[in-house]
Design a protein around this motif. Structure first.
Motif, PDB file in Angstrom:
ATOM      1  N   GLU A  49     -55.878 -11.915 -29.493  1.00  0.00           N
ATOM      2  CA  GLU A  49     -55.116 -11.610 -30.887  1.00  0.00           C
ATOM      3  C   GLU A  49     -55.436 -10.134 -31.089  1.00  0.00           C
ATOM      4  O   GLU A  49     -54.487  -9.437 -31.494  1.00  0.00           O
ATOM      5  CB  GLU A  49     -55.750 -12.627 -31.705  1.00  0.00           C
ATOM      6  CG  GLU A  49     -55.081 -14.090 -31.896  1.00  0.00           C
ATOM      7  CD  GLU A  49     -55.673 -14.621 -30.748  1.00  0.00           C
ATOM      8  OE1 GLU A  49     -57.113 -14.483 -30.567  1.00  0.00           O
ATOM      9  OE2 GLU A  49     -55.065 -15.453 -29.882  1.00  0.00           O
ATOM     10  N   ASP A  50     -56.664  -9.717 -30.789  1.00  0.00           N
ATOM     11  CA  ASP A  50     -56.995  -8.356 -31.124  1.00  0.00           C
ATOM     12  C   ASP A  50     -56.102  -7.348 -30.242  1.00  0.00           C
ATOM     13  O   ASP A  50     -55.718  -6.244 -30.617  1.00  0.00           O
ATOM     14  CB  ASP A  50     -58.457  -8.161 -31.028  1.00  0.00           C
ATOM     15  CG  ASP A  50     -59.278  -8.615 -31.931  1.00  0.00           C
ATOM     16  OD1 ASP A  50     -58.676  -9.124 -33.229  1.00  0.00           O
ATOM     17  OD2 ASP A  50     -60.389  -8.716 -31.867  1.00  0.00           O
ATOM     18  N   LEU A  51     -56.167  -7.773 -28.974  1.00  0.00           N
ATOM     19  CA  LEU A  51     -55.194  -6.927 -28.106  1.00  0.00           C
ATOM     20  C   LEU A  51     -53.825  -7.246 -28.407  1.00  0.00           C
ATOM     21  O   LEU A  51     -53.207  -6.137 -28.437  1.00  0.00           O
ATOM     22  CB  LEU A  51     -55.607  -7.721 -26.729  1.00  0.00           C
ATOM     23  CG  LEU A  51     -57.050  -7.593 -26.149  1.00  0.00           C
ATOM     24  CD1 LEU A  51     -57.134  -8.059 -24.690  1.00  0.00           C
ATOM     25  CD2 LEU A  51     -57.539  -5.879 -26.222  1.00  0.00           C
ATOM     26  N   GLU A  52     -53.324  -8.393 -28.792  1.00  0.00           N
ATOM     27  CA  GLU A  52     -51.729  -8.213 -29.196  1.00  0.00           C
ATOM     28  C   GLU A  52     -51.595  -7.251 -30.509  1.00  0.00           C
ATOM     29  O   GLU A  52     -50.874  -6.546 -30.202  1.00  0.00           O
ATOM     30  CB  GLU A  52     -51.446  -9.619 -29.877  1.00  0.00           C
ATOM     31  CG  GLU A  52     -51.698 -10.878 -28.731  1.00  0.00           C
ATOM     32  CD  GLU A  52     -50.724 -11.036 -27.871  1.00  0.00           C
ATOM     33  OE1 GLU A  52     -49.719 -10.216 -27.809  1.00  0.00           O
ATOM     34  OE2 GLU A  52     -50.458 -11.952 -26.897  1.00  0.00           O
ATOM     35  N   PHE A  92     -53.386  -4.502 -31.217  1.00  0.00           N
ATOM     36  CA  PHE A  92     -53.462  -3.168 -30.629  1.00  0.00           C
ATOM     37  C   PHE A  92     -52.013  -2.915 -29.897  1.00  0.00           C
ATOM     38  O   PHE A  92     -51.422  -1.951 -30.204  1.00  0.00           O
ATOM     39  CB  PHE A  92     -54.776  -3.276 -29.658  1.00  0.00           C
ATOM     40  CG  PHE A  92     -54.559  -1.844 -28.886  1.00  0.00           C
ATOM     41  CD1 PHE A  92     -54.326  -1.980 -27.419  1.00  0.00           C
ATOM     42  CD2 PHE A  92     -55.133  -0.558 -29.485  1.00  0.00           C
ATOM     43  CE1 PHE A  92     -54.445  -0.957 -26.809  1.00  0.00           C
ATOM     44  CE2 PHE A  92     -55.183   0.208 -28.500  1.00  0.00           C
ATOM     45  CZ  PHE A  92     -54.732   0.316 -27.251  1.00  0.00           C
ATOM     46  N   ASP A  93     -51.588  -3.721 -29.296  1.00  0.00           N
ATOM     47  CA  ASP A  93     -50.411  -3.479 -28.376  1.00  0.00           C
ATOM     48  C   ASP A  93     -49.212  -3.229 -29.391  1.00  0.00           C
ATOM     49  O   ASP A  93     -48.411  -2.253 -29.302  1.00  0.00           O
ATOM     50  CB  ASP A  93     -50.128  -4.519 -27.396  1.00  0.00           C
ATOM     51  CG  ASP A  93     -48.697  -4.363 -26.704  1.00  0.00           C
ATOM     52  OD1 ASP A  93     -48.009  -5.194 -26.921  1.00  0.00           O
ATOM     53  OD2 ASP A  93     -48.632  -3.322 -26.145  1.00  0.00           O
ATOM     54  N   LYS A  94     -49.370  -3.852 -30.442  1.00  0.00           N
ATOM     55  CA  LYS A  94     -48.097  -3.865 -31.467  1.00  0.00           C
ATOM     56  C   LYS A  94     -48.295  -2.524 -32.231  1.00  0.00           C
ATOM     57  O   LYS A  94     -47.214  -1.779 -32.350  1.00  0.00           O
ATOM     58  CB  LYS A  94     -48.184  -4.913 -32.608  1.00  0.00           C
ATOM     59  CG  LYS A  94     -47.206  -5.527 -33.011  1.00  0.00           C
ATOM     60  CD  LYS A  94     -47.292  -6.651 -34.038  1.00  0.00           C
ATOM     61  CE  LYS A  94     -47.120  -7.942 -33.730  1.00  0.00           C
ATOM     62  NZ  LYS A  94     -47.436  -8.822 -32.408  1.00  0.00           N
ATOM     63  N   ARG A  95     -49.421  -1.826 -32.743  1.00  0.00           N
ATOM     64  CA  ARG A  95     -49.737  -0.808 -33.380  1.00  0.00           C
ATOM     65  C   ARG A  95     -49.284   0.274 -32.201  1.00  0.00           C
ATOM     66  O   ARG A  95     -48.585   1.336 -32.728  1.00  0.00           O
ATOM     67  CB  ARG A  95     -51.151  -0.564 -33.480  1.00  0.00           C
ATOM     68  CG  ARG A  95     -51.833  -1.329 -34.865  1.00  0.00           C
ATOM     69  CD  ARG A  95     -53.007  -0.691 -35.233  1.00  0.00           C
ATOM     70  NE  ARG A  95     -54.321  -0.680 -34.158  1.00  0.00           N
ATOM     71  CZ  ARG A  95     -54.839  -1.596 -33.711  1.00  0.00           C
ATOM     72  NH1 ARG A  95     -54.777  -2.722 -34.642  1.00  0.00           N
ATOM     73  NH2 ARG A  95     -55.883  -1.494 -32.833  1.00  0.00           N
ATOM     74  N   ILE A 148     -44.423   2.411 -22.675  1.00  0.00           N
ATOM     75  CA  ILE A 148     -45.969   2.117 -22.550  1.00  0.00           C
ATOM     76  C   ILE A 148     -46.575   1.218 -21.563  1.00  0.00           C
ATOM     77  O   ILE A 148     -45.851   0.138 -21.483  1.00  0.00           O
ATOM     78  CB  ILE A 148     -46.552   1.487 -24.097  1.00  0.00           C
ATOM     79  CG1 ILE A 148     -46.176   2.467 -25.028  1.00  0.00           C
ATOM     80  CG2 ILE A 148     -47.806   1.003 -23.872  1.00  0.00           C
ATOM     81  CD1 ILE A 148     -47.035   3.876 -25.126  1.00  0.00           C
ATOM     82  N   GLU A 149     -47.384   1.684 -20.654  1.00  0.00           N
ATOM     83  CA  GLU A 149     -47.950   0.907 -19.790  1.00  0.00           C
ATOM     84  C   GLU A 149     -49.640   1.056 -20.041  1.00  0.00           C
ATOM     85  O   GLU A 149     -49.672   2.212 -20.676  1.00  0.00           O
ATOM     86  CB  GLU A 149     -47.453   1.064 -18.221  1.00  0.00           C
ATOM     87  CG  GLU A 149     -48.077   2.466 -17.861  1.00  0.00           C
ATOM     88  CD  GLU A 149     -47.560   2.701 -16.191  1.00  0.00           C
ATOM     89  OE1 GLU A 149     -46.813   1.754 -15.914  1.00  0.00           O
ATOM     90  OE2 GLU A 149     -47.896   3.581 -15.652  1.00  0.00           O
ATOM     91  N   GLN A 181     -48.638  -3.854 -17.650  1.00  0.00           N
ATOM     92  CA  GLN A 181     -47.429  -3.548 -18.419  1.00  0.00           C
ATOM     93  C   GLN A 181     -47.509  -4.035 -19.758  1.00  0.00           C
ATOM     94  O   GLN A 181     -46.720  -3.666 -20.639  1.00  0.00           O
ATOM     95  CB  GLN A 181     -46.242  -4.046 -17.577  1.00  0.00           C
ATOM     96  CG  GLN A 181     -45.956  -3.324 -16.298  1.00  0.00           C
ATOM     97  CD  GLN A 181     -45.895  -1.988 -16.321  1.00  0.00           C
ATOM     98  OE1 GLN A 181     -45.317  -1.374 -17.283  1.00  0.00           O
ATOM     99  NE2 GLN A 181     -46.630  -1.160 -15.396  1.00  0.00           N
ATOM    100  N   ASN A 182     -48.374  -5.189 -19.861  1.00  0.00           N
ATOM    101  CA  ASN A 182     -48.299  -6.042 -21.293  1.00  0.00           C
ATOM    102  C   ASN A 182     -49.680  -6.583 -21.561  1.00  0.00           C
ATOM    103  O   ASN A 182     -50.450  -6.472 -20.583  1.00  0.00           O
ATOM    104  CB  ASN A 182     -47.108  -6.921 -21.339  1.00  0.00           C
ATOM    105  CG  ASN A 182     -47.170  -7.672 -20.120  1.00  0.00           C
ATOM    106  OD1 ASN A 182     -48.017  -8.282 -19.798  1.00  0.00           O
ATOM    107  ND2 ASN A 182     -46.120  -7.807 -19.198  1.00  0.00           N
ATOM    108  N   VAL A 183     -49.742  -7.246 -22.722  1.00  0.00           N
ATOM    109  CA  VAL A 183     -50.839  -7.912 -23.274  1.00  0.00           C
ATOM    110  C   VAL A 183     -51.138  -9.158 -22.068  1.00  0.00           C
ATOM    111  O   VAL A 183     -52.551  -9.414 -21.535  1.00  0.00           O
ATOM    112  CB  VAL A 183     -51.044  -8.527 -24.444  1.00  0.00           C
ATOM    113  CG1 VAL A 183     -52.401  -9.352 -24.761  1.00  0.00           C
ATOM    114  CG2 VAL A 183     -50.819  -7.307 -25.427  1.00  0.00           C
ATOM    115  N   ALA A 184     -50.195  -9.826 -21.468  1.00  0.00           N
ATOM    116  CA  ALA A 184     -50.526 -10.766 -20.493  1.00  0.00           C
ATOM    117  C   ALA A 184     -51.180 -10.479 -19.229  1.00  0.00           C
ATOM    118  O   ALA A 184     -52.288 -11.072 -19.084  1.00  0.00           O
ATOM    119  CB  ALA A 184     -49.266 -11.434 -20.206  1.00  0.00           C
TER     120      ALA A 184
END
Ligand code: 0XT
Length: 308
Positions: A86-89, A91-94, A103-104, A252-255
């Motif tokens: 969730e913290d990484l999600e 961060f990615d959103k910010r 963004i990558e 490329q993304n949080v996944a």
């Protein structure tokens, strides 16, 4: 005066041996410095009392009791932390709110060592320093000169400052503690402390035996490279002859970040160096500049910490 000189010599020799051999300083540096200065003054007042074995007469002049300080050209920052997906999600959103650029992410291992700065002038290694408090560190060029993974000359005559982690491989740590145990010395609690204790040594012969190594991860003055991404910068450091850690991946993304995190949580016990997390960075250097920094950390990076 004779009695006082004898007493000072006894104390200083004892303290100096403890500092150099056992890495467990018996007294604060300023206590040692004061006593040392008193002995120098007494020997100057009573030259007939100077003996060749006095600590003030050692080869190589005075015993250096500490390292000179250096002020970093730009502060050596720390990293914000993430402890779960969730913290990484978040961060990615910010990040995606802070720039229009695509963004990558560059994912790197977070080595559990101590942060160092290496300065090269026209391709020659000229200064090594610890992070210290981020602004002022200790000058440890002589000690870092004994670290095999740090080249004295770069493949190009660049003037550049690179930063990274100095660490002790797990196998070297185990061997060092075995020998210390055998000699009745205190053992080090973990490789990070062993690396820090080794770099604090004033005797470079001792440092050279400690088999320290480095993984470099950033360039303080990016202008000196042609790279436009973090991954490109790391590839350039490789080409210059500097050591970087190759367990790194563009995501490329949080996944994809989370897959990398899981993979290295698995691999962690099998690596010959300790890691305490994964560092996730915006790969584009232009996006990094747009996103910027807080007072103490880059806004464009975060450290995912493995559960203890
Ligand atoms: C860009 O700033 C940073 N990058 C890093 N990268 C890796 N791999 N490990 C670190 N400990 C690290 N620390 C900082 C402050």
């Amino acid at each position: 005066a004779v009695l006082r000189i004898e007493e000072l010599r006894k104390d200083l020799d004892k303290w100096n041996t403890a500092y150099n051999d056992a890495d467990q300083p018996l007294v604060e540096d300023h206590i040692f410095d004061k006593a040392y200065a008193e002995l120098v003054a007494l020997e100057a007042a009573y030259p007939e009392l100077v003996t060749p074995d006095s600590i003030t007469q050692r080869v190589g002049g005075a015993i250096s009791t500490g390292f000179t300080k250096v002020t970093h050209d730009s502060p050596m920052l720390s990293l914000g932390n993430a402890f779960n997906k969730e913290d990484l999600e978040a961060f990615d959103k910010r990040i995606r709110k802070l720039t229009e650029l695509p963004i990558e992410y560059m994912c790197e291992l977070k080595i559990d060592g101590l942060a160092v700065s290496l300065k090269y002038e026209n391709g020659r290694f000229v200064q090594g320093a610890t992070r210290g408090d981020g602004r002022i560190g200790e000058e440890i060029t002589a000690n870092l000169n004994t670290v095999k993974s740090i080249p004295r000359r770069l493949a190009q005559p660049l003037t550049i400052e690179v930063r990274g982690e100095c660490y002790m491989p797990k196998t070297s740590f185990a061997e060092l503690n075995r020998v210390r145990e055998e000699n009745g010395h205190e053992v080090f609690a973990n490789p990070r402390n062993a690396a820090a204790g080794s770099l604090r040594q004033l005797d470079t012969k001792v440092v050279a035996e400690r088999n320290l190594s480095t993984f470099l991860y950033s360039v303080a003055d990016l202008g000196s490279l042609s790279a436009t991404t973090q991954s490109g910068a790391l590839d350039e450091l490789d080409r210059l002859g500097l050591t970087t850690n190759h367990e790194r991946r563009i995501c490329q993304n949080v996944a994809e970040i989370w897959e990398f995190v899981q993979e290295f949580q698995e691999k962690r016990p099998h690596l010959d160096y300790e890691i305490d997390g994964i560092v996730i960075k915006v790969n584009s250097l232009q996006a990094q500049q747009e996103i910027g920094y807080t007072v103490k950390a880059p806004r464009w990076a975060i450290a995912y910490k493995f559960p203890a």
